[in-house]
Design a protein around this motif. Structure first.
Motif, mmCIF file in Angstrom:
data_model
loop_
_atom_site.group_PDB
_atom_site.id
_atom_site.type_symbol
_atom_site.label_atom_id
_atom_site.label_comp_id
_atom_site.label_asym_id
_atom_site.label_seq_id
_atom_site.Cartn_x
_atom_site.Cartn_y
_atom_site.Cartn_z
ATOM 1 N N ASN A 51 -6.298 1.266 -7.866
ATOM 2 C CA ASN A 51 -5.846 2.645 -8.022
ATOM 3 C C ASN A 51 -6.864 3.593 -7.404
ATOM 4 O OD1 ASN A 51 -3.504 1.865 -9.281
ATOM 5 N ND2 ASN A 51 -4.308 2.121 -11.348
ATOM 6 N N VAL A 52 -6.372 4.444 -6.516
ATOM 7 C CA VAL A 52 -7.271 5.352 -5.795
ATOM 8 C C VAL A 52 -7.384 6.669 -6.567
ATOM 9 C CG1 VAL A 52 -7.671 6.587 -3.630
ATOM 10 C CG2 VAL A 52 -6.737 4.253 -3.579
ATOM 11 N N ILE B 213 -6.401 7.358 4.557
ATOM 12 C CA ILE B 213 -7.094 6.199 3.980
ATOM 13 C C ILE B 213 -6.147 4.987 3.926
ATOM 14 C CG2 ILE B 213 -8.177 5.306 1.868
ATOM 15 C CD1 ILE B 213 -9.093 8.255 1.312
ATOM 16 N N GLY B 214 -4.886 5.238 3.556
ATOM 17 C CA GLY B 214 -3.917 4.134 3.442
ATOM 18 C C GLY B 214 -3.686 3.435 4.760
ATOM 19 N N VAL C 115 -1.843 -1.479 -3.922
ATOM 20 C CA VAL C 115 -2.818 -0.391 -3.768
ATOM 21 C C VAL C 115 -2.085 0.934 -3.965
ATOM 22 C CG1 VAL C 115 -4.623 0.634 -2.332
ATOM 23 C CG2 VAL C 115 -4.046 -1.790 -2.035
ATOM 24 N N ASN C 116 -2.312 1.546 -5.111
ATOM 25 C CA ASN C 116 -1.721 2.861 -5.401
ATOM 26 C C ASN C 116 -2.620 3.922 -4.795
ATOM 27 O OD1 ASN C 116 0.668 2.364 -7.047
ATOM 28 N ND2 ASN C 116 -0.758 1.543 -8.577
ATOM 29 N N ASN C 117 -2.324 4.248 -3.535
ATOM 30 C CA ASN C 117 -3.188 5.167 -2.790
ATOM 31 C C ASN C 117 -2.538 6.525 -2.548
ATOM 32 O OD1 ASN C 117 -5.180 5.990 -0.530
ATOM 33 N ND2 ASN C 117 -3.220 5.810 0.565
ATOM 34 N N SER D 18 -10.661 9.717 -7.152
ATOM 35 C CA SER D 18 -11.366 10.718 -6.347
ATOM 36 C C SER D 18 -12.665 11.065 -7.070
ATOM 37 C CB SER D 18 -10.487 11.968 -6.249
ATOM 38 O OG SER D 18 -11.235 13.090 -5.860
ATOM 39 N N ILE E 264 0.855 -1.201 0.000
ATOM 40 C CA ILE E 264 0.000 0.000 0.000
ATOM 41 C C ILE E 264 0.883 1.240 0.000
ATOM 42 C CG2 ILE E 264 -1.844 1.245 1.202
ATOM 43 C CD1 ILE E 264 -2.434 -1.316 2.778
ATOM 44 N N LEU F 297 -13.929 0.031 0.349
ATOM 45 C CA LEU F 297 -12.966 -0.568 -0.594
ATOM 46 C C LEU F 297 -12.937 -2.088 -0.415
ATOM 47 C CD1 LEU F 297 -9.435 0.828 -1.389
ATOM 48 C CD2 LEU F 297 -9.882 -1.595 -1.315
#
Ligand code: NAP
Length: 268
Positions: A135-136, A13-14, A84-86, A138, A6, A221
């Motif tokens: 991928n996060v 959020i992460g 997880v690309n956050n 918005s 992560i 998520l």
């Protein structure tokens, strides 16, 4: 041993997601700049949930950071089966008045690093014919946002890129998910130097109604992950907002947001 990596796991959020995934017995690799916070969190996760939790301190605005992170996982034999690309940063205010280097760093972090991480970690997933990439984005991924122009554009990129590779990855049994949080109570605005009151061209009542905690966002998520969704907006009100936004012309939304921001900021 399999790991979930992560980015942006030192807070917000992460961090909430890391805790919830540790509860579900995921071994974790936490990435962010703040080594002290990552060290404390990984120790806590190991002791509390009995999982393997490690970290790599890296600044993802640096072009070589994704390559160093990937090399480290290879060296340590950490098999990353979920990425997880956050990590992400915002910026707000009149574009011409913003610091150009900060805007370019935002694009490097929100976009270039995300692309590099995805490309690097996707290769072993393709060979194994299994893996998950989240991928996060918005709510800003659904329309232009004046006075947050670069940030919103960066999330439009994340959306388009992710929706495209979702299809490319299907033959390799890699689940790709675009996850779009709305306003979330984290350090995000402070980190970006955005004034909470004037930050976005949305009314304060609307902001209060849609704002979620990072834990609520992480739960959404995980729920989407359980049902192998490719696309999820966090929060029922945000889901309605995203639908409505996609029905309206971008120019109309931009005009509304710009006028609303100017009113809130006392510019008109
Ligand atoms: N909060 C919101 O209202 C909201 C709404 C929609 C979407 N999102 C998205 O959700 C994601 C997470 O945001 P958040 O709200 O949790 O924000 P946050 O509380 O500010 O957390 C951001 C995380 O990213 C890390 N990070 C920042 N710059 C970095 C860099 N240069 N290199 C590596 N890591 C870096 C931070 O850790 P370090 O400082 O230790 O590096 C932190 O762990 C972002 O992609 C954001 O765009 C947030």
């Amino acid at each position: 041993m399999e790991y979930t990596l992560i980015t942006g796991a030192s807070g917000g959020i992460g961090e909430a997601l890391a805790i919830k995934l540790a509860e579900k017995k995921h071994n974790l690799i936490l990435v962010a700049r703040n080594a002290e916070k990552l060290s404390r969190l990984s120790k806590h996760l190991q002791e509390t949930y009995g999982v393997q939790a490690t970290y790599i301190a890296a600044d993802l605005t640096k072009q070589d950071a994704p390559f160093q992170i990937f090399q480290e996982t290879q060296k340590q034999n950490w098999e990353v089966d979920m990425l997880v690309n956050n990590a992400g940063i915002g910026s707000g205010g009149e574009f011409a008045a913003l610091n150009l280097q900060s805007e370019l760093d935002l694009i490097q972090l929100n976009n270039a690093s995300l692309v590099a991480m995805t490309h690097l970690f996707m290769q072993p997933m393709r060979e194994r014919k299994s893996g998950t990439i989240i991928n996060v984005a918005s709510m800003a991924a659904f329309a232009p946002v004046p006075y947050m122009a670069t940030y919103a554009a960066s999330k439009v990129f994340v959306r388009s890129f992710t929706e495209a590779i979702t299809e490319e990855c299907k033959p390799y049994n890699i689940l790709v998910m675009l996850f779009a949080p709305g306003l979330t109570k984290t350090n995000f605005n402070e980190a970006a130097g955005i004034n909470n009151e004037k930050g976005v061209g949305l009314s304060s009542d609307y902001q209060t109604a849609v704002t979620q905690t990072p834990e609520e966002v992480a739960d959404e998520l995980l729920k989407a992950l359980e049902t192998k969704k490719h696309f999820q907006v966090s929060g029922s009100r945000n889901r309605i907002g995203a639908r409505l936004t996609s029905l309206l012309p971008n120019a109309m939304i931009a005009r509304f947001m710009a006028n609303s921001y100017r009113k809130k900021s006392g510019l008109i």
